[in-house]
Design an enzyme around this catalytic site. Structure first.
Site, short mmCIF file in Angstrom:
data_model
loop_
_atom_site.label_atom_id
_atom_site.label_comp_id
_atom_site.label_asym_id
_atom_site.label_seq_id
_atom_site.Cartn_x
_atom_site.Cartn_y
_atom_site.Cartn_z
N LYS A 79 0.84 -1.20 0.00
CA LYS A 79 0.00 0.00 0.00
C LYS A 79 0.87 1.25 0.00
CE LYS A 79 -3.90 1.90 2.73
NZ LYS A 79 -4.76 1.61 3.90
N SER A 81 -9.44 1.48 3.08
CA SER A 81 -8.67 2.32 2.18
C SER A 81 -7.60 1.55 1.40
CB SER A 81 -7.99 3.43 3.00
OG SER A 81 -7.06 2.88 3.93
N SER A 87 -9.80 -0.76 7.05
CA SER A 87 -9.18 -0.55 5.74
C SER A 87 -8.46 -1.75 5.15
CB SER A 87 -8.22 0.64 5.80
OG SER A 87 -8.93 1.83 6.04
#
Length: 524
Positions: A84, A160, A184
């Site tokens: 990420k 996210s 997330s």
């Protein structure tokens, strides 16, 4: 148009299978990395999985992995993974998917979590898309890739850790590193049909990872299966979490608490309830004991998470918001700015309340009639269309309370709705009981095959552009509005549309924080 799959995929369907194939010589790292890069070339323009790819560096690392003698190969030897884009990785900048971010931060450095994956033998193929600074949804005005759900590209991937969910579900890569502050890791896993683990708060290092809410941020693994997450967590911590190892209690005799009030709450779809009931049946058949377990703390923990998250998000990002308001996406800036209205007193009270609620819940879980694991759906429905806007609070958030407690939580596929969209089971345990969760998840996945479903999006699909945010109504707009005063004091100058949106969120947040303080007064 049918998508052609890499030929080696027939020999394994999971990260664990790929690791085994690499260690036995059935496949080489170069072959796997070539396949991941080819799939990314085909699907990334549609799915928006990557912010940055590292093809040359990944191929060089794969060649090195293939040249290593068997005795020098690590537990993740040669397997391609993604990271990420709030973590530092030496190959490229950290963007946090924000034009406002300084791309020179941590240039040429790895986050310790990334270093640990590399030390275990993993090959990092790229940095994945995310919600800006790990909060909100994509802004159509930004030039960053738009993450699309591989099961239906008109739908949200969940946030996210957006690119991680889409990349695993479509088979571009089999594992990834994400973060989770109110869901997330688990939400992209749930909405994309993969498996994701939010470990105990603090178990995985977050150094050189951009913060959102430091007291609730958690780094965690995402994969196809619980066994995959166990492999990744072992590399990230230096301790064994591979299901089947020492310390796993399995499913037989596992006490699973079911908060029926949540499962039957409005907003949980009939398809989700049916899939959840069937998942409990499977677990009971495997030897688990399911029992009713009330969660009166749930709504208060939800308020704790929101209050602390937005208060800490403003503390972390407020100065840059004041300096570069227009460069931030609308979803992020409207949420983070709402935290300015809280003030440190309400945030501190929420933290203390969260700690007291957590202590009480731990006592109930361990007492007479207690439970080892709490089970709920991860999300009450399948993925929402981008063009069907959800206002804050419209959807029942079943993940956020566990960030407020710091408990570990595992999301794993449990079925599909009437349109084929994935549905997900969430298992929650006491702190540092990751082996319990992963063992139960692995047993469930040996008895089911939902985690092995693969989305096969057509690369020729042309999805609709993202919609503009709709007008926000219902916010008070008085001259002496304390929200406007707080924004002015913080140096924030939102335009009228932003101001209305911030007011709406802030008033709801303040109401929730004050109700939380009244419901849980400080001891005399």
């Amino acid at each position: 148009m049918e998508r052609r799959r890499p030929r080696m995929e027939q020999s394994f369907e999971t990260l664990s299978g790929a690791v085994h194939a690499l260690r036995t010589g059935a496949v080489g790292s170069r072959e796997l990395v070539d396949a991941a890069l080819a799939d990314a070339d085909a699907l990334d323009p549609l799915l928006g999985v990557f912010v940055t790819r590292f093809p040359e560096q990944a191929l060089a690392a794969a060649r090195e992995a293939d040249a290593l003698p068997a005795g020098e190969r690590g537990p993740l030897h040669g397997v391609p993974l993604a990271v990420k884009d709030n973590f530092a990785a030496a190959e490229g900048p950290v963007t946090a998917q924000s034009p406002a971010h300084d791309p020179g931060l941590w240039r040429g450095l790895d986050a310790p979590a990334v270093t640990r994956l590399r030390s275990a033998g993993a090959v990092v193929v790229g940095k994945t898309t995310m919600a800006e600074y790990a909060m909100g949804r994509p802004d159509p005005a930004h030039s960053f890739p738009v993450p699309r759900n591989p099961w239906d590209v008109e739908r949200w991937t969940g946030g996210s850790s957006t690119g991680n969910g889409a990349g695993i579900a479509s088979g571009i890569f089999l594992g990834a590193l994400g973060t989770d502050t109110s869901g997330s890791v688990r939400l992209p896993a749930a909405l994309c049909g993969t498996t994701g683990l939010k470990p105990t708060h603090g178990l995985v290092p977050l150094d050189r990872c951009l913060p959102l809410s430091p007291s609730q941020d958690v780094a965690g693994p995402m994969g196809v299966s619980a066994a995959d997450c166990g492999l990744l967590l072992s590399a990230l911590t230096g301790r064994s979490y591979v299901p089947g190892g020492t310390g796993e209690i399995g499913v037989r005799g596992l006490r699973i608490g079911v908060p029926r009030g949540l499962v039957d709450a409005p907003g949980v779809t009939g398809a989700c309830r049916s899939a959840f009931t069937e998942a409990l049946r499977v677990l009971a058949e495997l030897g688990a004991e399911t029992r009713e377990f009330e969660l009166p703390e749930f709504s208060s923990l939800l308020a704790v998470n929101a209050t602390v998250m937005l208060g800490e998000a403003f503390a972390a990002h407020g100065a840059r918001l004041a300096a570069r308001w227009e460069l931030h996406g609308r979803a992020f800036r409207r949420l983070a700015a709402a935290g300015a209205a809280l003030g440190p007193g309400l945030v501190d009270r929420a933290r203390l309340t969260g700690a007291a609620l957590t202590a009480g819940l731990l006592e109930r879980m361990g007492g007479h009639g207690g439970v080892d694991v709490i089970a709920t759906p991860t999300w009450p429905a399948g993925a929402r269309p981008y063009h069907q806007e959800a206002a804050p609070g419209d959807e029942l958030n079943l993940t956020a309370p566990w960030n407020a407690t710091g408990f570990p939580a595992l999301a794993l596929p449990m079925g599909a709705d009437e349109t084929g969209l994935p549905l997900s089971l969430q298992l929650v345990a006491r702190p540092y009981a990751e082996r319990t969760l992963l063992g139960a998840g692995a047993a469930y996945q040996r008895a089911t095959a939902w985690h092995l479903r693969r989305a096969t999006p057509d690369p020729a699909t042309r999805p609709r552009p993202l919609p503009e945010p709709p007008p926000v109504e219902g916010a008070r707009e008085t001259a002496d509005d304390l929200v406007a005063a707080a924004l002015t004091a913080a140096g924030l100058t939102p335009d009228p549309a932003d101001l209305t949106a911030v007011r709406a969120t802030a008033h709801a947040l303040l109401k929730s924080a004050h109700e939380l303080a009244q419901a849980h007064p400080e001891p005399a």
